[in-house]
Scaffold this motif. Sequence first.
Motif, mmCIF file in Angstrom:
data_model
loop_
_atom_site.group_PDB
_atom_site.id
_atom_site.type_symbol
_atom_site.label_atom_id
_atom_site.label_comp_id
_atom_site.label_asym_id
_atom_site.label_seq_id
_atom_site.Cartn_x
_atom_site.Cartn_y
_atom_site.Cartn_z
ATOM 1 N N ALA A 73 0.836 -1.203 0.000
ATOM 2 C CA ALA A 73 0.000 0.000 0.000
ATOM 3 C C ALA A 73 0.873 1.256 0.000
ATOM 4 O O ALA A 73 0.587 2.222 -0.712
ATOM 5 N N GLN A 74 1.929 1.232 0.780
ATOM 6 C CA GLN A 74 2.840 2.383 0.809
ATOM 7 C C GLN A 74 3.554 2.544 -0.534
ATOM 8 O O GLN A 74 3.694 3.660 -1.035
ATOM 9 N N ALA A 75 3.989 1.446 -1.107
ATOM 10 C CA ALA A 75 4.677 1.516 -2.399
ATOM 11 C C ALA A 75 3.732 2.016 -3.486
ATOM 12 O O ALA A 75 4.117 2.828 -4.324
ATOM 13 N N ALA A 76 2.497 1.546 -3.467
ATOM 14 C CA ALA A 76 1.519 1.975 -4.470
ATOM 15 C C ALA A 76 1.273 3.480 -4.368
ATOM 16 O O ALA A 76 1.167 4.171 -5.390
ATOM 17 N N ALA A 77 1.213 4.010 -3.146
ATOM 18 C CA ALA A 77 1.012 5.453 -2.971
ATOM 19 C C ALA A 77 2.202 6.232 -3.535
ATOM 20 O O ALA A 77 2.026 7.282 -4.168
ATOM 21 N N LEU A 78 3.399 5.719 -3.339
ATOM 22 C CA LEU A 78 4.587 6.405 -3.860
ATOM 23 C C LEU A 78 4.651 6.354 -5.384
ATOM 24 O O LEU A 78 5.175 7.271 -6.017
ATOM 25 N N LEU A 79 4.116 5.292 -5.970
ATOM 26 C CA LEU A 79 4.133 5.173 -7.425
ATOM 27 C C LEU A 79 3.268 6.246 -8.093
ATOM 28 O O LEU A 79 3.465 6.561 -9.264
ATOM 29 N N GLU A 80 2.323 6.789 -7.347
ATOM 30 C CA GLU A 80 1.470 7.848 -7.893
ATOM 31 C C GLU A 80 2.211 9.176 -7.993
ATOM 32 O O GLU A 80 1.765 10.075 -8.705
ATOM 33 N N LEU A 81 3.349 9.301 -7.283
ATOM 34 C CA LEU A 81 4.143 10.536 -7.321
ATOM 35 C C LEU A 81 5.118 10.486 -8.487
ATOM 36 O O LEU A 81 5.601 9.428 -8.868
ATOM 37 N N ASN A 82 5.453 11.656 -9.020
ATOM 38 C CA ASN A 82 6.488 11.687 -10.056
ATOM 39 C C ASN A 82 7.854 11.671 -9.359
ATOM 40 O O ASN A 82 7.943 11.853 -8.142
ATOM 41 N N PRO A 83 8.947 11.453 -10.097
ATOM 42 C CA PRO A 83 10.264 11.354 -9.466
ATOM 43 C C PRO A 83 10.638 12.580 -8.625
ATOM 44 O O PRO A 83 11.206 12.436 -7.543
ATOM 45 N N ALA A 84 10.320 13.763 -9.077
ATOM 46 C CA ALA A 84 10.660 14.970 -8.304
ATOM 47 C C ALA A 84 9.895 15.000 -6.983
ATOM 48 O O ALA A 84 10.451 15.356 -5.940
#
Length: 109
Positions: A73-84
């Motif tokens: 769940a934490q990884a999925a939330a981070l995947l929604e962010l762009n690299p910056a």
Amino acid sequence: MNGMGNDLIREGRLRRGMTQTELARLIGTTQSAVARLESGRTSPSFDDVIRILRAMDLDLDFALVPRDEQDWAQAAALLELNPAERHERLVAWNRRVAEMKAQFDVPAL
């Protein structure tokens, strides 16, 4: 136990500080047979893994636990962010950790 058993035997031997030759003598086989086990060229049965670990005075402990999807769940939330955005989040987190560390560090005596 293809793969995992091989790794467990190697890890057990390394934790005990043994050579392959020493382990081979302990379990009544040859160094080359131990090398084949550790490299995955042969796959030990579950019973053989337990027997070899016990010969090294180690035991394997298993536990059935409820599945925890929190990491995903934490990884999925981070995947929604762009690299910056991910970078900025990491910088902010590191800043907070440094502040907390400074707050709780005790000077040496």
